[in-house]
Design a protein around this motif. Structure first.
Motif, PDB file in Angstrom:
ATOM      1  N   ASN A 303       1.501   3.538  -7.084  1.00 31.42           N
ATOM      2  CA  ASN A 303       1.873   4.855  -7.615  1.00 31.42           C
ATOM      3  C   ASN A 303       1.100   5.999  -6.941  1.00 31.42           C
ATOM      4  N   GLY A 304       0.761   5.799  -5.664  1.00 32.60           N
ATOM      5  CA  GLY A 304       0.094   6.855  -4.903  1.00 32.60           C
ATOM      6  C   GLY A 304      -1.342   7.099  -5.322  1.00 32.60           C
ATOM      7  N   VAL A 305      -1.960   6.119  -5.967  1.00 34.14           N
ATOM      8  CA  VAL A 305      -3.342   6.279  -6.431  1.00 34.14           C
ATOM      9  C   VAL A 305      -4.306   5.693  -5.405  1.00 34.14           C
ATOM     10  N   PHE A 306      -5.291   6.495  -5.020  1.00 37.31           N
ATOM     11  CA  PHE A 306      -6.287   6.016  -4.057  1.00 37.31           C
ATOM     12  C   PHE A 306      -7.103   4.866  -4.642  1.00 37.31           C
ATOM     13  N   GLN A 307      -7.378   3.877  -3.809  1.00 38.55           N
ATOM     14  CA  GLN A 307      -8.313   2.809  -4.217  1.00 38.55           C
ATOM     15  C   GLN A 307      -8.956   2.169  -2.997  1.00 38.55           C
ATOM     16  N   PRO A 308     -10.288   2.129  -2.953  1.00 42.83           N
ATOM     17  CA  PRO A 308     -10.928   1.382  -1.856  1.00 42.83           C
ATOM     18  C   PRO A 308     -10.721  -0.111  -2.092  1.00 42.83           C
TER      19      PRO A 308
END
Ligand SMILES: Nc1ncnc2c1ncn2[C@@H]1O[C@H](COP(=O)(O)OP(=O)(O)O)[C@@H](O)[C@H]1O
Ligand SMILES: [Ca+2]
Length: 467
Positions: A303-308
């Protein structure tokens, strides 16, 4: 002439007796002086009003150590009967009622005095002002994630010792959170996913995100909404066991902000849901509730959420635990392939057989385990990008050292300033070390004293004198 034994002279005997008494006295004083006084406790109460249920947690910790070395632990938990607090929107007074029942039940606890006082206080507060929720507020998803992370690491004693931390995965009914420390994340790429703490003298840079509508219940609605877009009267659902059948009302299904805007324009009042029990097909539906295509960052979960990339060990609790425990899948040393096979087998088991085998389990939960298991696996491996290697570092947990894993303890520790930013001053020596040193010193002193008496011993005068 028989020489008199110098150790048997009255003077030496008296000195020895006095010496022994002095040593015993010294040690006794040292021990008593350093022994904690009768332990007094402080209590903290946190009410967790979640989407699906409300629970009351009681924590206690040694009164004189609340800012230092004392450890808070859960002494009681009471699950309030009925649904989540939002189900009382139409009749708020009933929400107070439901709480009181929980308190009444807890009052019957065996350990009386302390708990009596605690509950009397809660009762008075709640009874005198049932609608004055001074201490209540809605936690942001970010806080929920971060406090869950604090709880897990506090209970594992990782914070005080500055050890490598464990990530936290919480799966509620309405939302889900992921929180972990990442070496590749300083907050610059996505500030809203960053939480920084200074605890016991160590700085932590936490990545955290809360996905609203991706809790177990709302994810199920998203999946059902996906299958009923064209307003059908019958759907064959692979996420339910073969032979499972129910009539589902359209308005009830779409009565949630997570799906309300998708309600089909023309739909009958209800549809018939029939299970076909197919893990692979179910996973296709589950995948459809995630958006894997848009991402304006270097990398995203969904859903377009940043995550390392996920890093280190993780503790997965709430519905992660309920579901994986039921499915006998909490052992993460089991290869992912085996996990999938077991899930495939559960999903394809006829509904009658499932009911027969688990007569004590709530039917609602029982019917949903195939979907929930599939959802959890998809969320972890395709949503958060756990690989077979990093998956094996997840621990599905309910409790750590007697306290429930969840945000409540972390929230209370924060509210009561119980985790100092800087490392507390530690005593130079631990208690046992202190007592040993005092004892050794006393014995040495005594020996020195005896030795100092040497010249007056009778036989010594007979030694040749050095001039
Ligand atoms: N024994 C169980 N088996 C399966 N699901 C469960 C069980 N107990 C609770 N659940 C469900 O797990 C989800 C998460 O529970 P919880 O963490 O209490 O949610 P919330 O905090 O949103 O109220 C909810 O959908 C709840 O209904
Ligand atoms: Ca929750």
């Amino acid at each position: 002439m028989k020489e008199k034994n110098p150790w048997k002279t009255p003077v030496t005997i008296i000195i020895t007796v006095i010496g022994v008494i002095v040593i015993v006295a010294l040690v006794t004083v040292a021990v008593l002086q350093n022994k904690p006084l009768l332990q007094k406790y402080k209590y903290g109460i946190v009410l967790d009003a979640g989407s699906s249920h409300t629970a009351l947690y009681i924590y206690k910790w040694p009164a004189e150590k609340d800012n230092n070395t004392g450890r808070a632990e859960q002494t009681h938990v009471c699950k309030v009967k009925g649904g989540g607090i939002s189900s009382y929107a139409a009749d708020p007074s009933k929400a107070g009622e439901s709480l009181r029942a929980c308190i009444g039940d807890a009052e019957r606890m065996e350990n009386s005095t302390a708990s009596d006082r605690v509950f009397q206080a809660v009762k008075e507060t709640l009874e005198s002002s049932p609608f004055s929720y001074q201490g209540a507020r809605i936690l942001s998803g970010q806080e929920e994630g971060a406090f869950g992370w604090v709880t897990v690491n506090y209970l594992d004693d990782r914070l005080k010792q500055g050890l490598e931390t464990t990530g936290a995965l919480d799966l509620g009914g309405a939302s889900t959170q992921i929180s972990f420390v990442s070496d590749n994340f300083d907050g610059s790429e996505s500030l809203m996913n960053s939480v920084t703490f200074r605890l016991y003298g160590n700085d932590y840079n936490l990545y955290t995100h809360s996905f609203l509508c991706y809790g177990k219940d709302q994810a199920q609605r998203l999946a059902l909404a996906h299958q009923t877009q064209s307003g059908l009267e019958k759907i064959l659902d692979p996420c339910f066991n073969p032979g499972y059948n129910r009539i589902q009302n359209y308005s009830v299904l779409y009565d949630s902000p997570c799906v309300s805007n998708r309600k089909p324009q023309t739909a009958p009042t209800s549809f018939q849901l029939t299970g076909t029990g197919n893990y692979r097909e179910c996973q296709k539906i589950v995948r459809s509730i995630f958006n894997f295509t848009t991402c304006k960052y270097s990398r995203c979960s969904f859903n377009g959420v940043f995550q390392p990339p996920v890093q280190g060990g993780f503790g997965a609790f709430s519905a992660y635990y309920f579901v994986m425990d039921f499915l006998n899948l909490t052992d993460t040393s089991m290869p992912l392939e085996t996990v999938k096979e077991k899930l495939t087998s559960y999903c394809s088991t006829p509904w009658d057989q499932i009911k027969q085998q688990h007569q004590r389990v709530k039917e609602k939960y029982l019917a949903e385990y195939c979907f929930s298991g599939t959802y959890i696996l998809t969320l972890l491996t395709e949503g958060y990008n756990f690989t077979s290697e990093s998956y094996s570092k997840i621990k599905f947990i309910k409790k750590i050292k007697g306290s429930d894993a969840g945000w409540t303890l972390g929230y209370m520790l924060n509210l009561t300033n119980m985790i100092p930013a800087e490392a507390p001053d530690t005593p130079l020596l631990p208690h046992a070390g202190y007592v040993s040193i005092v004892t050794i010193m006393a014995i040495l002193l005594f020996i020195l004293f005896i030795l100092s008496l040497r010249p007056v011993w009778p036989h010594c005068s007979k030694l040749p004198q050095v001039v």
